[in-house]
Design a protein around this motif. Structure first.
Motif, PDB file in Angstrom:
ATOM      1  N   GLU A 217       0.832  -1.206   0.000  1.00  0.00           N
ATOM      2  CA  GLU A 217       0.000   0.000   0.000  1.00  0.00           C
ATOM      3  C   GLU A 217       0.869   1.259   0.000  1.00  0.00           C
ATOM      4  OE1 GLU A 217      -0.189  -2.405   2.212  1.00  0.00           O
ATOM      5  OE2 GLU A 217      -2.113  -3.414   1.795  1.00  0.00           O
ATOM      6  N   THR A 218       1.906   1.249   0.842  1.00  0.00           N
ATOM      7  CA  THR A 218       2.813   2.408   0.911  1.00  0.00           C
ATOM      8  C   THR A 218       3.567   2.594  -0.406  1.00  0.00           C
ATOM      9  OG1 THR A 218       3.104   2.078   3.288  1.00  0.00           O
ATOM     10  CG2 THR A 218       4.747   3.430   2.149  1.00  0.00           C
ATOM     11  N   LEU A 219       4.046   1.482  -0.963  1.00  0.00           N
ATOM     12  CA  LEU A 219       4.785   1.553  -2.230  1.00  0.00           C
ATOM     13  C   LEU A 219       3.888   2.075  -3.352  1.00  0.00           C
ATOM     14  CD1 LEU A 219       6.710  -1.849  -2.036  1.00  0.00           C
ATOM     15  CD2 LEU A 219       7.609   0.443  -1.573  1.00  0.00           C
ATOM     16  N   ALA A 220       2.625   1.634  -3.361  1.00  0.00           N
ATOM     17  CA  ALA A 220       1.685   2.095  -4.391  1.00  0.00           C
ATOM     18  C   ALA A 220       1.392   3.586  -4.239  1.00  0.00           C
ATOM     19  CB  ALA A 220       0.393   1.286  -4.315  1.00  0.00           C
ATOM     20  N   GLN A 221       1.317   4.059  -2.989  1.00  0.00           N
ATOM     21  CA  GLN A 221       1.080   5.486  -2.767  1.00  0.00           C
ATOM     22  C   GLN A 221       2.258   6.326  -3.252  1.00  0.00           C
ATOM     23  OE1 GLN A 221       0.225   5.730   1.418  1.00  0.00           O
ATOM     24  NE2 GLN A 221      -1.847   4.903   1.210  1.00  0.00           N
ATOM     25  N   ILE A 222       3.476   5.839  -3.019  1.00  0.00           N
ATOM     26  CA  ILE A 222       4.664   6.552  -3.505  1.00  0.00           C
ATOM     27  C   ILE A 222       4.665   6.585  -5.033  1.00  0.00           C
ATOM     28  CG2 ILE A 222       7.187   6.476  -3.655  1.00  0.00           C
ATOM     29  CD1 ILE A 222       7.172   5.219  -0.844  1.00  0.00           C
ATOM     30  N   HIS A 223       4.332   5.437  -5.625  1.00  0.00           N
ATOM     31  CA  HIS A 223       4.266   5.334  -7.084  1.00  0.00           C
ATOM     32  C   HIS A 223       3.240   6.318  -7.646  1.00  0.00           C
ATOM     33  CE1 HIS A 223       4.543   3.569 -11.008  1.00  0.00           C
ATOM     34  NE2 HIS A 223       3.362   2.981 -10.961  1.00  0.00           N
ATOM     35  N   GLY A 224       2.051   6.349  -7.031  1.00  0.00           N
ATOM     36  CA  GLY A 224       1.009   7.272  -7.478  1.00  0.00           C
ATOM     37  C   GLY A 224       1.381   8.722  -7.231  1.00  0.00           C
ATOM     38  N   GLY A 225       2.053   8.990  -6.109  1.00  0.00           N
ATOM     39  CA  GLY A 225       2.465  10.360  -5.797  1.00  0.00           C
ATOM     40  C   GLY A 225       3.460  10.898  -6.820  1.00  0.00           C
ATOM     41  N   LEU A 227       3.532  10.025  -9.920  1.00  0.00           N
ATOM     42  CA  LEU A 227       2.764  10.336 -11.129  1.00  0.00           C
ATOM     43  C   LEU A 227       2.146  11.726 -11.019  1.00  0.00           C
ATOM     44  CD1 LEU A 227       1.501   9.623 -13.844  1.00  0.00           C
ATOM     45  CD2 LEU A 227      -0.372   8.501 -12.608  1.00  0.00           C
ATOM     46  N   VAL A 228       1.667  12.079  -9.829  1.00  0.00           N
ATOM     47  CA  VAL A 228       1.109  13.418  -9.614  1.00  0.00           C
ATOM     48  C   VAL A 228       2.188  14.470  -9.859  1.00  0.00           C
ATOM     49  CG1 VAL A 228       0.125  14.986  -7.897  1.00  0.00           C
ATOM     50  CG2 VAL A 228      -0.673  12.623  -8.009  1.00  0.00           C
ATOM     51  N   LEU A 232       2.130  17.448 -12.616  1.00  0.00           N
ATOM     52  CA  LEU A 232       2.306  18.859 -12.246  1.00  0.00           C
ATOM     53  C   LEU A 232       3.415  19.496 -13.081  1.00  0.00           C
ATOM     54  CD1 LEU A 232       2.006  18.692  -8.335  1.00  0.00           C
ATOM     55  CD2 LEU A 232       0.387  19.739  -9.936  1.00  0.00           C
ATOM     56  N   VAL A 233       4.511  18.774 -13.259  1.00  0.00           N
ATOM     57  CA  VAL A 233       5.600  19.303 -14.087  1.00  0.00           C
ATOM     58  C   VAL A 233       5.133  19.449 -15.534  1.00  0.00           C
ATOM     59  CG1 VAL A 233       7.934  18.880 -14.962  1.00  0.00           C
ATOM     60  CG2 VAL A 233       7.368  18.305 -12.594  1.00  0.00           C
ATOM     61  N   LEU A 234       4.338  18.485 -15.997  1.00  0.00           N
ATOM     62  CA  LEU A 234       3.799  18.555 -17.356  1.00  0.00           C
ATOM     63  C   LEU A 234       2.900  19.782 -17.521  1.00  0.00           C
ATOM     64  CD1 LEU A 234       3.661  17.075 -20.087  1.00  0.00           C
ATOM     65  CD2 LEU A 234       1.673  15.823 -19.219  1.00  0.00           C
ATOM     66  N   THR A 235       2.136  20.083 -16.497  1.00  0.00           N
ATOM     67  CA  THR A 235       1.278  21.277 -16.527  1.00  0.00           C
ATOM     68  C   THR A 235       2.121  22.547 -16.613  1.00  0.00           C
ATOM     69  OG1 THR A 235      -0.430  20.170 -15.205  1.00  0.00           O
ATOM     70  CG2 THR A 235      -0.483  22.574 -15.277  1.00  0.00           C
ATOM     71  N   VAL A 257       1.061  13.206 -24.655  1.00  0.00           N
ATOM     72  CA  VAL A 257       1.610  12.816 -23.352  1.00  0.00           C
ATOM     73  C   VAL A 257       0.518  12.856 -22.286  1.00  0.00           C
ATOM     74  CG1 VAL A 257       3.269  13.392 -21.542  1.00  0.00           C
ATOM     75  CG2 VAL A 257       3.930  13.597 -23.940  1.00  0.00           C
ATOM     76  N   TRP A 258      -0.310  13.881 -22.301  1.00  0.00           N
ATOM     77  CA  TRP A 258      -1.406  13.981 -21.328  1.00  0.00           C
ATOM     78  C   TRP A 258      -2.353  12.789 -21.462  1.00  0.00           C
ATOM     79  CZ3 TRP A 258      -2.403  16.230 -16.968  1.00  0.00           C
ATOM     80  CH2 TRP A 258      -1.802  17.441 -16.637  1.00  0.00           C
ATOM     81  N   ILE A 259      -2.720  12.447 -22.676  1.00  0.00           N
ATOM     82  CA  ILE A 259      -3.657  11.345 -22.893  1.00  0.00           C
ATOM     83  C   ILE A 259      -3.078  10.031 -22.374  1.00  0.00           C
ATOM     84  CG2 ILE A 259      -4.799   9.948 -24.669  1.00  0.00           C
ATOM     85  CD1 ILE A 259      -5.004  12.536 -26.350  1.00  0.00           C
ATOM     86  N   VAL A 260      -1.828   9.768 -22.719  1.00  0.00           N
ATOM     87  CA  VAL A 260      -1.191   8.509 -22.311  1.00  0.00           C
ATOM     88  C   VAL A 260      -1.006   8.463 -20.797  1.00  0.00           C
ATOM     89  CG1 VAL A 260       0.922   7.149 -22.468  1.00  0.00           C
ATOM     90  CG2 VAL A 260      -0.055   8.168 -24.525  1.00  0.00           C
ATOM     91  N   ALA A 261      -0.536   9.565 -20.203  1.00  0.00           N
ATOM     92  CA  ALA A 261      -0.258   9.576 -18.766  1.00  0.00           C
ATOM     93  C   ALA A 261      -1.545   9.423 -17.952  1.00  0.00           C
ATOM     94  CB  ALA A 261       0.454  10.873 -18.388  1.00  0.00           C
ATOM     95  N   LEU A 262      -2.612  10.106 -18.352  1.00  0.00           N
ATOM     96  CA  LEU A 262      -3.879   9.982 -17.627  1.00  0.00           C
ATOM     97  C   LEU A 262      -4.458   8.583 -17.775  1.00  0.00           C
ATOM     98  CD1 LEU A 262      -5.579  13.427 -18.399  1.00  0.00           C
ATOM     99  CD2 LEU A 262      -4.542  12.675 -16.241  1.00  0.00           C
ATOM    100  N   ALA A 263      -4.364   8.011 -18.964  1.00  0.00           N
ATOM    101  CA  ALA A 263      -4.865   6.654 -19.180  1.00  0.00           C
ATOM    102  C   ALA A 263      -4.076   5.654 -18.342  1.00  0.00           C
ATOM    103  CB  ALA A 263      -4.770   6.293 -20.664  1.00  0.00           C
ATOM    104  N   GLN A 264      -2.760   5.845 -18.268  1.00  0.00           N
ATOM    105  CA  GLN A 264      -1.909   4.956 -17.478  1.00  0.00           C
ATOM    106  C   GLN A 264      -2.238   5.075 -15.989  1.00  0.00           C
ATOM    107  OE1 GLN A 264      -0.241   2.492 -17.955  1.00  0.00           O
ATOM    108  NE2 GLN A 264       1.768   2.404 -16.995  1.00  0.00           N
ATOM    109  N   GLY A 265      -2.461   6.302 -15.534  1.00  0.00           N
ATOM    110  CA  GLY A 265      -2.823   6.503 -14.139  1.00  0.00           C
ATOM    111  C   GLY A 265      -4.154   5.859 -13.798  1.00  0.00           C
ATOM    112  N   ALA A 266      -5.134   6.010 -14.687  1.00  0.00           N
ATOM    113  CA  ALA A 266      -6.453   5.399 -14.462  1.00  0.00           C
ATOM    114  C   ALA A 266      -6.338   3.880 -14.462  1.00  0.00           C
ATOM    115  CB  ALA A 266      -7.419   5.862 -15.545  1.00  0.00           C
ATOM    116  N   LEU A 267      -5.557   3.349 -15.378  1.00  0.00           N
ATOM    117  CA  LEU A 267      -5.374   1.896 -15.452  1.00  0.00           C
ATOM    118  C   LEU A 267      -4.717   1.370 -14.182  1.00  0.00           C
ATOM    119  CD1 LEU A 267      -5.465  -0.755 -17.020  1.00  0.00           C
ATOM    120  CD2 LEU A 267      -3.301  -0.123 -18.101  1.00  0.00           C
TER     121      LEU A 267
END
Length: 325
Positions: A217-225, A227-228, A232-235, A257-267
């Motif tokens: 759970e902790t590792l997944a949160q770091i991974h997701g963080g 991505l955020v 933010l850097v992409l923005t 890049v936005w399309i791929v990154a958001l799709a990857q995050g949702a997946l």
């Protein structure tokens, strides 16, 4: 040199052939990672329990009381796909070499082409170590991470076939260039963090392999963080582009890049919520490859190296010549 004279007899590759070889290199480098994930999620990582042979005394799968035939063939099939990657790498070198015979200044193209077979050799060595280490999670992580710069280099090779060899002229403001570098660093941080999640997850490639002893759970949160952070850097990169006169091609790459990154995050979120089903794992690996490809394409679109086949004539100079002549 005999090999050079032999290559020189080949017809000069057309632009279509060059582009096709470049695309094939990208697909091959990205695809071998996806097929490797299929080996892992099906528990076939030790279907062939030695390397380079499949079973001791045999290069191909054989009937064995401890190793199911299906698992052997899945792992052996992945090894065979490496042969396809080798063929594509050889074609990339030959194509670049033939072009460089007529255009000796295209040393960068040849250097990029040679990274393809060099990468195959490196991956073969790391893959052998992974099998001999009985799929220890960190060896699997290294095996995957080695493939990521090869995907990036394949994208650069594709662009090198279609662009010139001028010194890069950046098409983005200095602040955007710095953000682009930060974006690339964040991307690799996400990939590294993702391997720790995989290392602690249920799909180790073999039921007996050791897993990373850390809370997933902790590792997944770091991974997701991370991505955020990437988003933010992409923005900020997009906002910086508004300060310049970015070409339409660059904005298209940015949107991709936005399309791929958001799709990857949702997946990734769906995958985690459903308990990491096997099919979604391989799709997530494919998504990782697409993130690398799209980010590398954005990098390439952010600078101009002139036109393929021309040397020392930057785009700005060509535009000036066109306007005055």
């Amino acid at each position: 040199m005999f090999l050079t004279s032999l290559v020189a007899r080949l017809p000069l590759p057309s632009r279509t052939v060059q582009k096709s070889v470049g695309i094939a290199a990208v697909v091959a480098q990205a695809g071998i990672g996806v097929t490797g994930s299929v080996v892992r999620v099906t528990g076939s990582g030790l279907g062939c329990r030695t390397w380079p042979q499949c079973q001791p005394g045999s290069m191909v799968p054989v009937e064995h009381p401890e190793y199911a035939g299906l698992h052997q063939w899945i792992e052996f099939g992945n090894r065979l796909i490496t042969g396809v990657v080798i063929v594509v790498a050889a074609l990339a070198v030959i194509t670049a070499w033939r072009l460089a015979i007529d255009q000796p200044h295209r040393r960068r193209l040849v250097a990029l082409a040679w990274t393809m077979p060099a990468g195959v050799v490196l991956q073969a060595v790391v893959g052998g170590m992974t099998v001999l280490a009985k799929l220890e999670w960190w060896t699997v992580a290294i095996h995957f991470l080695v493939s990521t710069p090869l995907i990036w280099l394949a994208v650069l090779l594709l662009h090198a076939f279609t662009e010139g060899d001028d010194k890069p002229r950046w098409l983005v403001p200095p602040i955007a260039r710095g953000l682009l570098v930060t974006l690339v660093v964040a991307m690799w941080a996400i990939l590294i963090a993702g391997t720790t999640v995989t290392g602690a997850g249920p799909h180790g490639g073999d039921p007996e392999t050791h897993r990373l002893d850390a809370p997933i759970e902790t590792l997944a949160q770091i991974h997701g963080g991370l991505l955020v952070v990437y988003l933010l850097v992409l923005t900020m990169f997009g906002l910086a582009l508004l300060r310049g006169n970015a070409p339409k091609r660059l904005w298209k790459r940015y949107s991709a890049v936005w399309i791929v990154a958001l799709a990857q995050g949702a997946l990734g979120s769906v995958q985690y919520a459903l308990g990491v089903p096997e099919a979604l794992v391989s799709l997530h690996v494919l998504g990782s490859a697409l993130v690398i490809v799209s980010t590398a394409a954005l990098w390439c679109a952010s600078r101009d190296r002139g036109v393929a086949g021309e040397r020392g004539v930057a785009s700005a100079d060509r535009e000036e010549l066109t306007a005055t002549g």
